[in-house]
Design a protein around this motif. Structure first.
Motif, PDB file in Angstrom:
ATOM      1  N   ASN A  99       0.802  -1.217   0.000  1.00 45.29           N
ATOM      2  CA  ASN A  99       0.000   0.000   0.000  1.00 45.29           C
ATOM      3  C   ASN A  99       0.839   1.273   0.000  1.00 45.29           C
ATOM      4  O   ASN A  99       0.327   2.353   0.286  1.00 45.29           O
ATOM      5  N   ALA A 100       2.115   1.140  -0.324  1.00 47.63           N
ATOM      6  CA  ALA A 100       3.003   2.302  -0.412  1.00 47.63           C
ATOM      7  C   ALA A 100       3.291   2.625  -1.878  1.00 47.63           C
ATOM      8  O   ALA A 100       3.106   1.799  -2.765  1.00 47.63           O
ATOM      9  N   ASP A 101       3.759   3.834  -2.107  1.00 47.56           N
ATOM     10  CA  ASP A 101       4.081   4.280  -3.461  1.00 47.56           C
ATOM     11  C   ASP A 101       5.441   4.976  -3.463  1.00 47.56           C
ATOM     12  O   ASP A 101       6.019   5.259  -2.406  1.00 47.56           O
ATOM     13  N   GLY A 102       5.925   5.243  -4.659  1.00 43.57           N
ATOM     14  CA  GLY A 102       7.106   6.075  -4.822  1.00 43.57           C
ATOM     15  C   GLY A 102       8.340   5.534  -4.135  1.00 43.57           C
ATOM     16  O   GLY A 102       8.609   4.325  -4.153  1.00 43.57           O
ATOM     17  N   GLU A 103       9.089   6.419  -3.487  1.00 46.14           N
ATOM     18  CA  GLU A 103      10.375   6.060  -2.899  1.00 46.14           C
ATOM     19  C   GLU A 103      10.238   5.018  -1.804  1.00 46.14           C
ATOM     20  O   GLU A 103      11.065   4.109  -1.683  1.00 46.14           O
ATOM     21  N   VAL A 104       9.180   5.134  -0.969  1.00 48.14           N
ATOM     22  CA  VAL A 104       8.997   4.180   0.121  1.00 48.14           C
ATOM     23  C   VAL A 104       8.772   2.780  -0.447  1.00 48.14           C
ATOM     24  O   VAL A 104       9.395   1.799  -0.003  1.00 48.14           O
ATOM     25  N   HIS A 105       7.899   2.682  -1.422  1.00 49.25           N
ATOM     26  CA  HIS A 105       7.635   1.384  -2.039  1.00 49.25           C
ATOM     27  C   HIS A 105       8.894   0.813  -2.693  1.00 49.25           C
ATOM     28  O   HIS A 105       9.219  -0.370  -2.524  1.00 49.25           O
TER      29      HIS A 105
END
Length: 408
Positions: A99-105
């Motif tokens: 459920n994360a996006d971008g840099e965290v994912h």
């Protein structure tokens, strides 16, 4: 083209008819002149392969609202969706690599990506095959393929992959089911309480196991993730949520994939006989099982900016439903899409999603499928259903509750 008017409640994924066979409903959605359909649970559904694939690959479609709303707006949205007042669920389930996006994912996915390579999964093959053989050895006459066999396999495979002791693996299924059930659209307070209570139990277990593994590290994923936690590459919450995600994401879905796969083989006996006679077809047969009846037929995204999907204009913050199950039966993408064909190639199905959220555990799922179906066909030249399978209700999951079979 702008989004069409909201069409009402004709699409009912909680109905008994949909649980029994969702594919006529999917076909009706695909056949409409405007295949972007507003469902009464506040989401725009995409049903055609081209649209679903385009949305999954579009970098503007995100899993989370974090980049689209203020903290107050997010809190209000969680209350509206009944995701609030769940402290453990919010920490470890609502937030995860999935459920994360971008840099965290990207950071979290990179930390575990190397663990899911075919070579790493291959190390489990002999142990899983031996375990499956032991399950078969204990079976007698007619048995429930789900409860007596399929339900026991993914927990052992995923548990060994992660580093959970074998004796603890059976309880993983119950925890996974209790937590995952709250991701469907039927979010009652009773289902909410169950998900929160089980998440707390799961957290307590992983905390105790991690303390033990820190004192006695092994060559397993838990020990390697603990080392990354200690070096600051992972926070405690990220460590726990990643362990939970790995244990949950492939558990129930693999049980469902096994049940769906056998159901297809029973309904298409010519394909079962072909596979029995030629085991080199097992890889394409497993691919076709995932396409024909995807165990995870639905996922959502949000439009992070105004975006276009194959000519449709989706305003910023639009919630988009990707109907993978429908896309995999689209006759524009697959010849004879409603036919189960174990020789189908190429088979670019979307059962494992697409884009940055493509399923990391696809090789592990295939390993489980191969272990079960190879031995099932080896042992039983004749397999017949005792009763028609009864499928779970809902939009997010697809699989039989039970599948009694007679074997000879």
């Amino acid at each position: 083209m702008h989004l069409p008017p909201k069409q009402g409640a004709a699409f009912d994924p909680l109905s008994e008819a949909f649980a029994r066979d969702p594919y006529p409903a999917y076909a009706a959605l695909r056949a409409t002149a405007q295949p972007v359909y507003y469902a009464p649970f506040d989401i725009w559904l995409l049903s055609r392969y081209a649209d679903v694939q385009a949305a999954a690959l579009n970098p503007l479609s995100l899993r989370s609202l974090d980049h689209l709303m203020s903290a107050d707006e997010m809190a209000e949205e969680r209350r509206a969706q009944n995701w609030h007042d769940m402290p453990f669920h919010a920490r470890f389930v609502q937030f995860s690599m999935l459920n994360a996006d971008g840099e965290v994912h990207q950071r979290l996915r990179k930390l575990v990506f190397r663990e899911f390579t075919p070579g790493q999964i291959e190390r489990l093959k002999t142990g899983v095959a031996t375990y499956v053989g032991g399950l078969f050895d204990r079976l007698g006459g007619p048995f429930d393929f789900i409860e007596d066999l399929a339900a026991h396999v993914p927990g052992l495979a995923i548990g060994r992959f992660l580093g959970v002791p074998d004796e603890d693996c059976p309880q993983l299924r119950g925890w996974s089911d209790d937590i995952v059930q709250y991701f469907d659209i039927d979010r009652t307070d009773a289902r909410k309480a169950l998900a929160e209570r089980t998440t707390k139990t799961f957290y307590d277990y992983l905390t105790d196991l991690s303390k033990h593994r820190r004192r006695h590290p092994k060559d397993d994923l838990i020990s390697r993730l603990i080392a990354r936690w200690d070096t600051g590459e992972l926070s405690e919450d990220e460590y726990i949520s990643t362990c939970m995600l790995i244990l949950m994401a492939g558990h129930g879905s693999t049980i469902d994939a096994l049940g769906n796969g056998l159901t297809a083989l029973l309904r298409f006996p010519d394909q079962r006989l072909m596979l029995s006679a030629d085991r080199t077809l097992m890889p394409t047969a497993i691919q076709e099982m995932f396409r024909y009846d995807a165990p995870l037929p639905f996922f959502h995204r949000y439009a992070s900016e105004d975006m276009e999907i194959n000519g449709w204009e989706l305003p910023k913050s639009t919630k988009i439903g990707l109907l993978y199950g429908s896309a995999n039966r689209d006759p524009e993408a697959f010849a004879d899409a409603d036919t189960f064909d174990i020789t189908r190639t190429p088979n670019r199905h979307l059962a494992f999603a697409a884009g940055p959220h493509f399923c990391l555990g696809n090789h592990l799922a295939r390993l489980n499928m191969e272990a079960v179906f190879s031995q099932l066909l080896d042992r039983y030249p004749r397999i017949e259903p005792v009763t028609e399978p009864v499928f779970k209700p809902g939009l997010s999951l697809r699989g039989p509750k039970s599948l009694p079979i007679a074997v000879r």
